[in-house]
Design a protein around this motif. Structure first.
Motif, PDB file in Angstrom:
ATOM      1  N   ALA A 138       8.945 -10.503   4.817  1.00  0.00           N
ATOM      2  CA  ALA A 138       7.633 -10.903   4.307  1.00  0.00           C
ATOM      3  C   ALA A 138       7.775 -12.028   3.286  1.00  0.00           C
ATOM      4  O   ALA A 138       6.978 -12.978   3.273  1.00  0.00           O
ATOM      5  CB  ALA A 138       6.917  -9.700   3.689  1.00  0.00           C
ATOM      6  N   ALA A 139       8.792 -11.944   2.430  1.00  0.00           N
ATOM      7  CA  ALA A 139       9.038 -13.010   1.445  1.00  0.00           C
ATOM      8  C   ALA A 139       9.408 -14.303   2.153  1.00  0.00           C
ATOM      9  O   ALA A 139       8.958 -15.389   1.766  1.00  0.00           O
ATOM     10  CB  ALA A 139      10.148 -12.593   0.480  1.00  0.00           C
ATOM     11  N   LYS A 140      10.201 -14.205   3.205  1.00  0.00           N
ATOM     12  CA  LYS A 140      10.602 -15.391   3.964  1.00  0.00           C
ATOM     13  C   LYS A 140       9.387 -16.045   4.622  1.00  0.00           C
ATOM     14  O   LYS A 140       9.216 -17.267   4.556  1.00  0.00           O
ATOM     15  CB  LYS A 140      11.637 -15.004   5.023  1.00  0.00           C
ATOM     16  N   HIS A 141       8.522 -15.237   5.232  1.00  0.00           N
ATOM     17  CA  HIS A 141       7.325 -15.793   5.875  1.00  0.00           C
ATOM     18  C   HIS A 141       6.390 -16.440   4.853  1.00  0.00           C
ATOM     19  O   HIS A 141       5.818 -17.504   5.120  1.00  0.00           O
ATOM     20  CB  HIS A 141       6.593 -14.723   6.675  1.00  0.00           C
ATOM     21  N   ALA A 142       6.244 -15.807   3.696  1.00  0.00           N
ATOM     22  CA  ALA A 142       5.394 -16.391   2.649  1.00  0.00           C
ATOM     23  C   ALA A 142       5.981 -17.713   2.161  1.00  0.00           C
ATOM     24  O   ALA A 142       5.237 -18.674   1.895  1.00  0.00           O
ATOM     25  CB  ALA A 142       5.235 -15.409   1.488  1.00  0.00           C
ATOM     26  N   THR A 143       7.288 -17.798   2.069  1.00  0.00           N
ATOM     27  CA  THR A 143       7.942 -19.046   1.644  1.00  0.00           C
ATOM     28  C   THR A 143       7.757 -20.120   2.711  1.00  0.00           C
ATOM     29  O   THR A 143       7.505 -21.292   2.390  1.00  0.00           O
ATOM     30  CB  THR A 143       9.435 -18.812   1.353  1.00  0.00           C
ATOM     31  N   GLU A 144       7.871 -19.732   3.974  1.00  0.00           N
ATOM     32  CA  GLU A 144       7.617 -20.696   5.070  1.00  0.00           C
ATOM     33  C   GLU A 144       6.177 -21.187   5.018  1.00  0.00           C
ATOM     34  O   GLU A 144       5.905 -22.388   5.233  1.00  0.00           O
ATOM     35  CB  GLU A 144       7.926 -20.058   6.423  1.00  0.00           C
ATOM     36  N   ASP A 145       5.238 -20.287   4.718  1.00  0.00           N
ATOM     37  CA  ASP A 145       3.835 -20.700   4.574  1.00  0.00           C
ATOM     38  C   ASP A 145       3.667 -21.653   3.395  1.00  0.00           C
ATOM     39  O   ASP A 145       2.879 -22.612   3.470  1.00  0.00           O
ATOM     40  CB  ASP A 145       2.929 -19.468   4.396  1.00  0.00           C
ATOM     41  N   ALA A 146       4.399 -21.416   2.313  1.00  0.00           N
ATOM     42  CA  ALA A 146       4.330 -22.314   1.164  1.00  0.00           C
ATOM     43  C   ALA A 146       4.861 -23.695   1.524  1.00  0.00           C
ATOM     44  O   ALA A 146       4.324 -24.715   1.071  1.00  0.00           O
ATOM     45  CB  ALA A 146       5.123 -21.734  -0.008  1.00  0.00           C
ATOM     46  N   ILE A 147       5.884 -23.749   2.356  1.00  0.00           N
ATOM     47  CA  ILE A 147       6.417 -25.046   2.821  1.00  0.00           C
ATOM     48  C   ILE A 147       5.357 -25.785   3.637  1.00  0.00           C
ATOM     49  O   ILE A 147       5.119 -26.973   3.458  1.00  0.00           O
ATOM     50  CB  ILE A 147       7.715 -24.843   3.629  1.00  0.00           C
ATOM     51  N   ARG A 148       4.701 -25.047   4.535  1.00  0.00           N
ATOM     52  CA  ARG A 148       3.632 -25.671   5.344  1.00  0.00           C
ATOM     53  C   ARG A 148       2.482 -26.146   4.464  1.00  0.00           C
ATOM     54  O   ARG A 148       1.935 -27.213   4.675  1.00  0.00           O
ATOM     55  CB  ARG A 148       3.131 -24.694   6.411  1.00  0.00           C
ATOM     56  N   ASP A 149       2.116 -25.325   3.465  1.00  0.00           N
ATOM     57  CA  ASP A 149       1.042 -25.710   2.547  1.00  0.00           C
ATOM     58  C   ASP A 149       1.386 -26.982   1.790  1.00  0.00           C
ATOM     59  O   ASP A 149       0.514 -27.809   1.519  1.00  0.00           O
ATOM     60  CB  ASP A 149       0.751 -24.592   1.537  1.00  0.00           C
ATOM     61  N   ALA A 150       2.661 -27.140   1.446  1.00  0.00           N
ATOM     62  CA  ALA A 150       3.090 -28.311   0.699  1.00  0.00           C
ATOM     63  C   ALA A 150       3.239 -29.546   1.602  1.00  0.00           C
ATOM     64  O   ALA A 150       3.398 -30.656   1.117  1.00  0.00           O
ATOM     65  CB  ALA A 150       4.414 -28.024  -0.011  1.00  0.00           C
ATOM     66  N   GLY A 151       3.233 -29.320   2.917  1.00  0.00           N
ATOM     67  CA  GLY A 151       3.327 -30.438   3.852  1.00  0.00           C
ATOM     68  C   GLY A 151       4.729 -30.937   4.081  1.00  0.00           C
ATOM     69  O   GLY A 151       4.929 -32.083   4.475  1.00  0.00           O
ATOM     70  N   TYR A 152       5.729 -30.086   3.868  1.00  0.00           N
ATOM     71  CA  TYR A 152       7.122 -30.510   4.067  1.00  0.00           C
ATOM     72  C   TYR A 152       7.516 -30.339   5.505  1.00  0.00           C
ATOM     73  O   TYR A 152       7.329 -29.421   6.157  1.00  0.00           O
ATOM     74  CB  TYR A 152       8.082 -29.715   3.183  1.00  0.00           C
TER      75      TYR A 152
END
Length: 152
Positions: A138-152
């Motif tokens: 769950a932490a990994k998926h949330a971090t991946e979502d944060a990457i997408r949110d940041a546009g990286y």
């Protein structure tokens, strides 16, 4: 008289030494919980620290930190249940590739999950082991979502 002093001193030291002997692992195979804790600590630091003064942590990063904290608590309990010294310092397994702090955090989370997923012989902790792995995912998926949110 000196013999009595030595005997009394040795009797007094035995209770102090016995807890140290009890720190040994229970026999059998257990996950690499100490390495997992070190990797979770590294991932948490990478997510929580960003250079610059005007950064506001996003919702997905907050979720990732919450899941990492929960996984850390569960893995500490796993370690205690199988007889590990969970406060022993370990180095994180993850190697930073300088692809960015969130990408490095994902690498650390993947290593932590791999460490926790190692074979476990103690049936008392199977459920807690599975739950900790779910928290790390769950932490990994949330971090991946944060990457997408940041546009990286």
């Amino acid at each position: 008289m000196k013999l009595i002093h030595k005997l009394v001193l040795s009797l007094l030291l035995v209770p102090a030494v016995l807890p140290l002997a009890a720190q040994a692992d229970e026999p059998g195979h257990h996950g690499a919980y100490l390495h997992a804790l070190a990797d979770l600590h590294a991932a948490r630091w990478l997510i929580d620290h960003r250079p610059g003064d005007n950064w506001v942590m996003g919702r997905n990063e907050q979720i990732a930190l919450s899941e990492i904290d929960a996984a850390t608590r569960e893995i500490r309990q796993l370690g205690v249940d199988v007889g590990k010294d969970v406060y022993q310092q370990e180095r994180p397994d993850a190697r930073l590739d300088r692809g960015g702090r969130l990408h490095d955090a994902i690498a650390a989370l993947e290593r932590a999950r791999s460490d926790v997923a190692q074979r476990e012989d103690d049936p008392r902790v199977f459920g807690l082991q599975q739950h900790a792995m779910h928290r790390i995912e769950a932490a990994k998926h949330a971090t991946e979502d944060a990457i997408r949110d940041a546009g990286y």
